[in-house]
Scaffold this motif. Structure first.
Motif, PDB file in Angstrom:
ATOM      1  N   VAL B  12       0.986  -1.244   0.048  1.00 52.06           N
ATOM      2  CA  VAL B  12      -0.004  -0.056   0.024  1.00 52.06           C
ATOM      3  C   VAL B  12       0.810   1.022  -0.015  1.00 52.06           C
ATOM      4  O   VAL B  12       0.799   2.090  -0.703  1.00 52.06           O
ATOM      5  N   ARG B  13       2.005   1.226   0.727  1.00 53.36           N
ATOM      6  CA  ARG B  13       2.902   2.353   0.878  1.00 53.36           C
ATOM      7  C   ARG B  13       3.396   2.606  -0.340  1.00 53.36           C
ATOM      8  O   ARG B  13       3.622   3.779  -1.177  1.00 53.36           O
ATOM      9  N   ALA B  14       3.935   1.492  -1.252  1.00 54.34           N
ATOM     10  CA  ALA B  14       4.271   1.496  -2.723  1.00 54.34           C
ATOM     11  C   ALA B  14       3.330   2.221  -3.666  1.00 54.34           C
ATOM     12  O   ALA B  14       3.581   3.341  -4.375  1.00 54.34           O
ATOM     13  N   GLN B  15       2.092   1.967  -3.522  1.00 56.24           N
ATOM     14  CA  GLN B  15       0.890   2.997  -4.246  1.00 56.24           C
ATOM     15  C   GLN B  15       0.738   4.069  -3.878  1.00 56.24           C
ATOM     16  O   GLN B  15       0.408   5.137  -4.697  1.00 56.24           O
ATOM     17  N   ILE B  16       0.958   4.436  -2.578  1.00 54.68           N
ATOM     18  CA  ILE B  16       0.982   5.701  -2.102  1.00 54.68           C
ATOM     19  C   ILE B  16       2.155   6.660  -2.760  1.00 54.68           C
ATOM     20  O   ILE B  16       1.989   7.662  -3.448  1.00 54.68           O
ATOM     21  N   ARG B  17       3.059   5.945  -2.666  1.00 53.33           N
ATOM     22  CA  ARG B  17       4.357   6.654  -3.438  1.00 53.33           C
ATOM     23  C   ARG B  17       3.982   6.839  -4.885  1.00 53.33           C
ATOM     24  O   ARG B  17       4.374   7.776  -5.460  1.00 53.33           O
ATOM     25  N   ALA B  18       3.517   5.772  -5.483  1.00 46.81           N
ATOM     26  CA  ALA B  18       3.199   5.821  -6.963  1.00 46.81           C
ATOM     27  C   ALA B  18       2.250   6.794  -7.123  1.00 46.81           C
ATOM     28  O   ALA B  18       2.201   7.600  -8.149  1.00 46.81           O
ATOM     29  N   GLN B  19       1.017   6.954  -6.347  1.00 42.30           N
ATOM     30  CA  GLN B  19      -0.040   7.890  -6.726  1.00 42.30           C
ATOM     31  C   GLN B  19       0.445   9.437  -6.356  1.00 42.30           C
ATOM     32  O   GLN B  19       0.154  10.529  -6.953  1.00 42.30           O
ATOM     33  N   TRP B  20       1.548   9.356  -5.276  1.00 46.36           N
ATOM     34  CA  TRP B  20       1.755  10.810  -5.055  1.00 46.36           C
ATOM     35  C   TRP B  20       2.561  11.401  -6.148  1.00 46.36           C
ATOM     36  O   TRP B  20       3.069  12.550  -6.251  1.00 46.36           O
ATOM     37  N   GLN B  21       3.218  10.719  -7.092  1.00 43.41           N
ATOM     38  CA  GLN B  21       3.915  11.134  -8.395  1.00 43.41           C
ATOM     39  C   GLN B  21       2.992  12.166  -9.214  1.00 43.41           C
ATOM     40  O   GLN B  21       3.568  12.840  -9.905  1.00 43.41           O
ATOM     41  N   TYR B  22       1.660  11.797  -8.982  1.00 47.21           N
ATOM     42  CA  TYR B  22       0.595  12.736  -9.738  1.00 47.21           C
ATOM     43  C   TYR B  22       0.002  13.465  -8.664  1.00 47.21           C
ATOM     44  O   TYR B  22      -1.166  13.518  -8.405  1.00 47.21           O
ATOM     45  N   ARG B  23       0.837  14.367  -7.752  1.00 44.42           N
ATOM     46  CA  ARG B  23       0.254  14.943  -6.838  1.00 44.42           C
ATOM     47  C   ARG B  23      -1.071  15.864  -7.024  1.00 44.42           C
ATOM     48  O   ARG B  23      -2.061  15.664  -6.353  1.00 44.42           O
ATOM     49  N   ALA B  24      -0.832  16.632  -8.082  1.00 41.13           N
ATOM     50  CA  ALA B  24      -2.026  17.566  -8.265  1.00 41.13           C
ATOM     51  C   ALA B  24      -3.092  16.802  -8.731  1.00 41.13           C
ATOM     52  O   ALA B  24      -4.336  17.275  -8.052  1.00 41.13           O
ATOM     53  N   SER B  25      -3.056  15.675  -9.454  1.00 35.86           N
ATOM     54  CA  SER B  25      -4.334  15.015  -9.669  1.00 35.86           C
ATOM     55  C   SER B  25      -4.956  14.223  -8.393  1.00 35.86           C
ATOM     56  O   SER B  25      -6.016  14.148  -8.403  1.00 35.86           O
ATOM     57  N   PHE B  26      -3.966  14.000  -7.925  1.00 33.66           N
ATOM     58  CA  PHE B  26      -4.205  13.131  -6.531  1.00 33.66           C
ATOM     59  C   PHE B  26      -4.954  14.035  -5.593  1.00 33.66           C
ATOM     60  O   PHE B  26      -6.131  13.609  -4.945  1.00 33.66           O
ATOM     61  N   VAL B  27      -4.537  15.147  -5.390  1.00 32.59           N
ATOM     62  CA  VAL B  27      -5.165  16.083  -4.390  1.00 32.59           C
ATOM     63  C   VAL B  27      -6.663  16.606  -4.901  1.00 32.59           C
ATOM     64  O   VAL B  27      -7.562  16.615  -4.287  1.00 32.59           O
ATOM     65  N   LEU B  28      -6.448  16.773  -6.340  1.00 31.24           N
ATOM     66  CA  LEU B  28      -7.865  17.392  -6.927  1.00 31.24           C
ATOM     67  C   LEU B  28      -8.841  16.060  -6.831  1.00 31.24           C
ATOM     68  O   LEU B  28     -10.043  16.411  -6.262  1.00 31.24           O
ATOM     69  N   GLN B  29      -8.541  14.985  -7.035  1.00 35.38           N
ATOM     70  CA  GLN B  29      -9.460  13.762  -6.825  1.00 35.38           C
ATOM     71  C   GLN B  29      -9.949  13.595  -5.318  1.00 35.38           C
ATOM     72  O   GLN B  29     -11.248  13.284  -4.934  1.00 35.38           O
ATOM     73  N   LEU B  30      -8.909  14.000  -4.507  1.00 38.43           N
ATOM     74  CA  LEU B  30      -9.466  13.800  -3.123  1.00 38.43           C
ATOM     75  C   LEU B  30     -10.304  14.969  -2.488  1.00 38.43           C
ATOM     76  O   LEU B  30     -11.397  14.489  -2.037  1.00 38.43           O
ATOM     77  N   PHE B  31     -10.212  15.857  -3.084  1.00 37.97           N
ATOM     78  CA  PHE B  31     -11.200  17.156  -2.937  1.00 37.97           C
ATOM     79  C   PHE B  31     -12.504  16.961  -3.690  1.00 37.97           C
ATOM     80  O   PHE B  31     -13.656  17.098  -2.916  1.00 37.97           O
ATOM     81  N   GLY B  32     -12.322  16.355  -4.829  1.00 37.10           N
ATOM     82  CA  GLY B  32     -13.366  15.905  -5.640  1.00 37.10           C
ATOM     83  C   GLY B  32     -14.276  15.094  -5.139  1.00 37.10           C
ATOM     84  O   GLY B  32     -15.709  15.193  -4.761  1.00 37.10           O
ATOM     85  N   ALA B  33     -13.658  13.949  -4.461  1.00 43.49           N
ATOM     86  CA  ALA B  33     -14.690  12.974  -3.683  1.00 43.49           C
ATOM     87  C   ALA B  33     -15.265  13.666  -2.592  1.00 43.49           C
ATOM     88  O   ALA B  33     -16.449  13.092  -2.204  1.00 43.49           O
ATOM     89  N   PHE B  34     -14.621  14.396  -1.834  1.00 40.80           N
ATOM     90  CA  PHE B  34     -15.239  14.973  -0.530  1.00 40.80           C
ATOM     91  C   PHE B  34     -16.277  15.734  -1.134  1.00 40.80           C
ATOM     92  O   PHE B  34     -17.293  15.959  -0.301  1.00 40.80           O
ATOM     93  N   ALA B  35     -16.089  16.587  -1.916  1.00 45.15           N
ATOM     94  CA  ALA B  35     -17.277  17.550  -2.390  1.00 45.15           C
ATOM     95  C   ALA B  35     -18.323  17.051  -3.178  1.00 45.15           C
ATOM     96  O   ALA B  35     -19.454  17.160  -2.693  1.00 45.15           O
ATOM     97  N   LEU B  36     -18.207  15.881  -3.837  1.00 43.13           N
ATOM     98  CA  LEU B  36     -19.364  15.335  -4.525  1.00 43.13           C
ATOM     99  C   LEU B  36     -20.163  14.660  -3.672  1.00 43.13           C
ATOM    100  O   LEU B  36     -21.327  14.506  -3.891  1.00 43.13           O
ATOM    101  N   THR B  37     -19.550  13.912  -2.581  1.00 47.24           N
ATOM    102  CA  THR B  37     -20.420  13.186  -1.606  1.00 47.24           C
ATOM    103  C   THR B  37     -21.344  14.148  -0.717  1.00 47.24           C
ATOM    104  O   THR B  37     -22.233  13.784  -0.244  1.00 47.24           O
ATOM    105  N   PHE B  38     -20.883  15.500  -0.750  1.00 46.38           N
ATOM    106  CA  PHE B  38     -21.563  16.344   0.054  1.00 46.38           C
ATOM    107  C   PHE B  38     -22.958  16.578  -0.823  1.00 46.38           C
ATOM    108  O   PHE B  38     -24.092  16.751  -0.062  1.00 46.38           O
ATOM    109  N   VAL B  39     -22.960  16.497  -2.053  1.00 47.51           N
ATOM    110  CA  VAL B  39     -23.997  16.657  -2.883  1.00 47.51           C
ATOM    111  C   VAL B  39     -24.887  15.515  -2.615  1.00 47.51           C
ATOM    112  O   VAL B  39     -26.150  15.736  -2.637  1.00 47.51           O
ATOM    113  N   ASP B  40     -24.515  14.691  -2.371  1.00 46.01           N
ATOM    114  CA  ASP B  40     -25.228  13.552  -2.011  1.00 46.01           C
ATOM    115  C   ASP B  40     -26.070  13.526  -0.723  1.00 46.01           C
ATOM    116  O   ASP B  40     -27.321  13.221  -0.816  1.00 46.01           O
ATOM    117  N   PHE B  41     -25.486  14.348  -0.008  1.00 46.05           N
ATOM    118  CA  PHE B  41     -26.166  14.427   1.484  1.00 46.05           C
ATOM    119  C   PHE B  41     -27.212  15.576   1.255  1.00 46.05           C
ATOM    120  O   PHE B  41     -28.207  15.515   2.046  1.00 46.05           O
TER     121      PHE B  41
END
Lengths: 331, 267
Positions: B12-41
């Motif tokens: 799992v740590r290896a995948q965090i390292r791998a995904q962290w290579q695409y930092r910007a898109s990773f952070v955006l997806q994180l916030f995207g998931a956060f925001a999108l689920t709010f719409v759900d609520f």
């Protein structure tokens, strides 16, 4: 004792397809089951340290055999033993003792530096630290991977990646190495480097190698023995030399005469082409020898130069596939 | 066991390292998931802007169901959701790569392709849960605290079991994941609301067939001290851990059966 034993190995797949004649939506409903015998009674034994080419046209049953040797697939019949284990029942145990390289697929972690893949494999295969360090150092040097260790795998060229995959498959000291098209898509220089690496690996570490390939140079350069299958059946098992003798068919003697002359008549040969003073004489191994033909020519005309053209191994194999050569009984 | 857990974390740590290579898109997806689920609520809030109670449940209570369902589901999506890709792996033959390594097949799949952006959705569920506790008045007892603490785990295990069983079907029909997703993702939606809003046959499915009612509904009755409008006996409220374990045992059996099928047919 043989390290790979295969006896009367069979694999039957049942496939469903539209019944002949059924079209359109009907084809979805009217389906017939058909048995396909992908591997149909194959037997062979490989001794430790052998390097064997396993060849056959596409769909001959090569990969199905390899999949049964590695424990991916369970045979429908017959017997398989690799390193004394039955692959389909002892998959995990066997996996620690064999290595596999797929030319068209990588086992490396795409987004991570090459060295990270090696490190992860060390834990997946439970390689003792000391062995891991020694093996890694040895293979990195042999395959000149040093400068690439920190490069993400996705940025490696095909040849670099193949060298990485070879190392990855060898870190746990496998007794048997399966190579599926290891030189596919590589340029001549890289091919040669990989071949000499494999030869050295086999020579120095005694690793048994089973290699499938469509590149006959791989076989010629590496394998003292080849096993040919087609339609799931074994059609040849023996040395490359013996195969040439048996299936080699016709050789061609090219002669340069002092001056242009009518076609030379030598028993057992046939002049197939004349170009000024140069003539091409075709003859069969079974009928006469090169020495006899040369002597006969020299007795009839003044020779300046000569060469003998051996049939290309590709041609021989193509002849075997196309059924031009009679299958042999290997039992 | 401990060695496998250590390897899991390493992968799992290896995948965090791998995904962290695409930092910007990773952070955006994180916030995207956060925001999108709010719409759900928001859909929950919309319902309660028209009604004071939904089938006898207040806004705070439904928010509690929503939050607990989400946490359990997102945790399952994070750790076993990558099984959605199994059909493709089977079709491309990449499942073979799993079979040539000296580790369990399910273990290897679960230790790869983890979608860390799900953490964004889990954070949102935490916020909703906080909102729920600000509205409902729970009479805390040791029992209630214990049940509350086990809910994310048992809920996660129930979802994971359903997911594994569903993914196993792709060994037979590589394209069945859409249908399976309607049970997993759909189940997450349905468990955000109390079971008694659904018709009898749907309820029976979620109790006996796909036991998602144990993710949060039955434990929530205990934590919120509600009478079951469906009249289930009280002990059912404590069955979630047993159901989760039983489901996982069944799931691992079915998984093994699926792998055996793959190894005999090769596709």
């Amino acid at each position: 004792m043989a390290i790979v034993e295969v006896e009367d190995l069979r694999k039957t797949f049942s496939v469903t397809r539209p019944r002949t004649g059924a079209r359109g939506p009907l084809a979805l409903l009217l389906r017939e089951r058909r048995e396909v015998r992908a591997v149909d009674g194959v037997s062979f034994r490989i001794e430790p340290g052998e390097m064997v080419g396993y060849i056959g046209p596409n769909g001959a049953g090569k990969s199905t055999t390899i999949k049964m040797l590695t424990g991916i697939l369970v045979p429908s019949g017959g017997l398989v033993r690799v390193a004394g284990l039955e692959p389909s029942r002892r998959r995990v145990e066997l996996a620690r003792r064999i290595g596999i390289v797929f030319g068209q697929r990588t086992q490396l972690w795409w987004d991570l530096p090459l060295c990270d893949s090696f490190d992860l494999l060390r834990y997946i295969y439970k390689v003792p630290a000391e062995r891991f360090r020694a093996n890694l150092a040895a293979y990195v040097e042999l395959l000149e991977l040093g400068p690439l260790l920190d490069t993400p795998v996705r940025q490696l060229s095909l040849g670099q990646r193949m060298r990485g995959d070879l190392t990855a498959a060898l870190l746990h000291d496998p007794e048997v190495l399966y190579l599926d098209e290891p030189t596919i898509g590589l340029d001549v220089v890289v091919k040669e480097r990989i071949r000499s690496f494999l030869a050295q690996l086999n020579r120095e570490r005694g690793v048994t190698v089973l290699l499938t390939t469509h590149d006959m140079d791989d076989i010629e350069r590496l394998c003292s023995r080849m096993i040919v299958i087609d339609h799931g059946r074994l059609i040849y098992d023996g040395s490359l030399e013996a195969m040439k003798d048996r299936f080699g068919g016709e050789r061609v003697l090219v002669i340069d005469l002092e001056e242009a002359a009518p076609p030379v008549e030598v028993p057992g040969t046939r002049v197939v082409k004349v170009d000024g003073p140069r003539q091409w004489l075709r003859f069969r191994r079974a009928d006469t020898t090169a020495a006899e033909v040369v002597a006969a020519v020299a007795a009839r005309a003044r020779l300046r130069d000569l060469t003998i053209e051996e049939p290309e191994i590709e041609d021989i194999v193509r002849r075997i596939y196309s059924g031009a050569a009679a299958p042999i009984d290997t039992h | 066991m401990a060695e496998s857990a250590a390897l899991y974390l390493r992968l799992v740590r290896a995948q965090i390292r791998a995904q962290w290579q695409y930092r910007a898109s990773f952070v955006l997806q994180l916030f995207g998931a956060f925001a999108l689920t709010f719409v759900d609520f928001l859909s929950v809030l919309v319902i309660f802007s028209h009604l004071p109670y939904l089938a006898g449940w207040s806004l705070g209570e439904v928010a509690f169901l929503y939050g607990t369902s989400y946490i359990a589901f997102q945790f399952a999506d994070l750790t076993v959701g990558q099984l959605d890709g199994l059909g493709d792996k089977v079709q491309r033959g990449d499942f073979d790569l799993v079979l040539i390594r000296p580790r369990g097949t399910l273990f290897q799949l679960l230790a790869s392709d983890i979608a860390l952006r799900r953490l964004g959705a889990m954070a949102q569920a935490g916020v909703v849960l906080g909102f729920a506790f600000s509205l409902v008045n729970v009479h805390w007892t040791l029992g209630r605290v214990l049940v509350l603490l086990t809910m994310p785990i048992t809920g996660f295990l129930v979802f994971a079991g359903v997911w594994i069983i569903g993914a196993t079907t792709t060994f037979w029909t590589t394209r069945s994941m859409e249908l399976v997703n309607s049970v997993t993702y759909g189940g997450q939606f349905l468990t955000s609301y109390p079971m008694n809003v659904y018709g009898a046959w749907l309820r029976r499915i979620f109790i006996f067939a796909v036991p998602l009612a144990f993710v949060n509904y039955f434990p929530a009755l205990y934590v919120l001290d509600k009478r079951d409008p469906l009249g289930a006996p009280d002990f059912v409220r404590f069955l979630a851990p047993a159901v989760a374990v039983a489901l996982l045992v069944v799931a691992s059996r079915i998984w093994r059966f699926g792998v055996r099928h793959y190894r005999s047919t090769g596709s």
